[in-house]
Design a protein around this motif. Structure first.
Motif, PDB file in Angstrom:
ATOM      1  N   UNK A 130       0.825  -1.208   0.000  1.00  0.00           N
ATOM      2  CA  UNK A 130       0.000   0.000   0.000  1.00  0.00           C
ATOM      3  C   UNK A 130       0.863   1.264   0.000  1.00  0.00           C
ATOM      4  N   UNK A 131       1.921   1.262   0.787  1.00  0.00           N
ATOM      5  CA  UNK A 131       2.805   2.430   0.809  1.00  0.00           C
ATOM      6  C   UNK A 131       3.509   2.617  -0.531  1.00  0.00           C
ATOM      7  N   UNK A 132       3.935   1.520  -1.126  1.00  0.00           N
ATOM      8  CA  UNK A 132       4.564   1.601  -2.447  1.00  0.00           C
ATOM      9  C   UNK A 132       3.567   2.145  -3.469  1.00  0.00           C
ATOM     10  N   UNK A 133       2.327   1.672  -3.395  1.00  0.00           N
ATOM     11  CA  UNK A 133       1.285   2.160  -4.303  1.00  0.00           C
ATOM     12  C   UNK A 133       1.022   3.645  -4.067  1.00  0.00           C
ATOM     13  N   UNK A 134       1.006   4.056  -2.797  1.00  0.00           N
ATOM     14  CA  UNK A 134       0.786   5.472  -2.479  1.00  0.00           C
ATOM     15  C   UNK A 134       1.912   6.325  -3.065  1.00  0.00           C
ATOM     16  N   UNK A 135       3.153   5.880  -2.868  1.00  0.00           N
ATOM     17  CA  UNK A 135       4.290   6.641  -3.387  1.00  0.00           C
ATOM     18  C   UNK A 135       4.325   6.631  -4.912  1.00  0.00           C
ATOM     19  N   UNK A 136       3.877   5.552  -5.516  1.00  0.00           N
ATOM     20  CA  UNK A 136       3.825   5.507  -6.982  1.00  0.00           C
ATOM     21  C   UNK A 136       2.830   6.547  -7.505  1.00  0.00           C
ATOM     22  N   UNK A 137       1.674   6.618  -6.881  1.00  0.00           N
ATOM     23  CA  UNK A 137       0.681   7.625  -7.289  1.00  0.00           C
ATOM     24  C   UNK A 137       1.208   9.025  -6.977  1.00  0.00           C
TER      25      UNK A 137
END
Length: 153
Positions: free
Chosen positions: A55-62
């Motif tokens: 989830x954190x990786x997805x947040x940072x990707x966005x």
């Protein structure tokens, strides 16, 4: 202030929503239903912490795509879709690696699989269903924290 860190809110609700999902998936993995209770709890908690990292990786990707780390305050369908797609992509890659490459775990016969992705349906659905809830709850919590901070100066 730490309470206003968007990532903290995302991590909190990613953990709280993924933990029960991990427990519900127990019958879908070989050996999980017969595992000693505390060992199974630890395995589910560890998987949930992995989901937090996804989830954190997805947040940072966005955040990188939007070029704005604070998008959680004001997001729309594109951000939800991006967040979910990164989560799905990472999940498919991790499930494939764990079940095919390293054989860290295996799917039980009860687990429906998506053969062309090499992954189970449950982890795939997890990253299609939970992301909008994670973002919605994290945003509400963030806005509530900001309101409390504003009045407690």
């Amino acid at each position: 202030m730490v309470r206003s860190a968007r990532e903290l809110h995302v991590a909190l609700f990613a953990f709280l929503l993924n933990l029960p999902w991990e427990f519900l998936q127990v019958p879908l993995y070989v050996g999980m239903p017969t595992m000693p209770h505390w060992q199974a709890v630890q395995a589910c908690a560890q998987a949930s912490l992995g989901d937090v990292l996804i989830a954190l990786t997805a947040y940072w990707a966005v955040s990188g795509w939007r070029r704005w780390r604070y998008w959680l305050r004001d997001y729309g369908a594109k951000e939800i879709l991006g967040f979910a797609l990164v989560g799905v992509g990472l999940t498919v890659a991790l499930e494939w690696h764990a079940t095919i490459t390293t054989q860290r775990w295996a799917y039980a016969p009860l687990m429906p699989t998506v053969e062309w992705l090499g992954t189970g349906l449950s982890p795939l659905l997890q990253w299609l269903i939970l992301p909008p809830l994670i973002l919605w709850m994290a945003r509400r919590h963030l806005l509530g924290s900001e309101a409390v901070s504003k009045h407690n100066i």
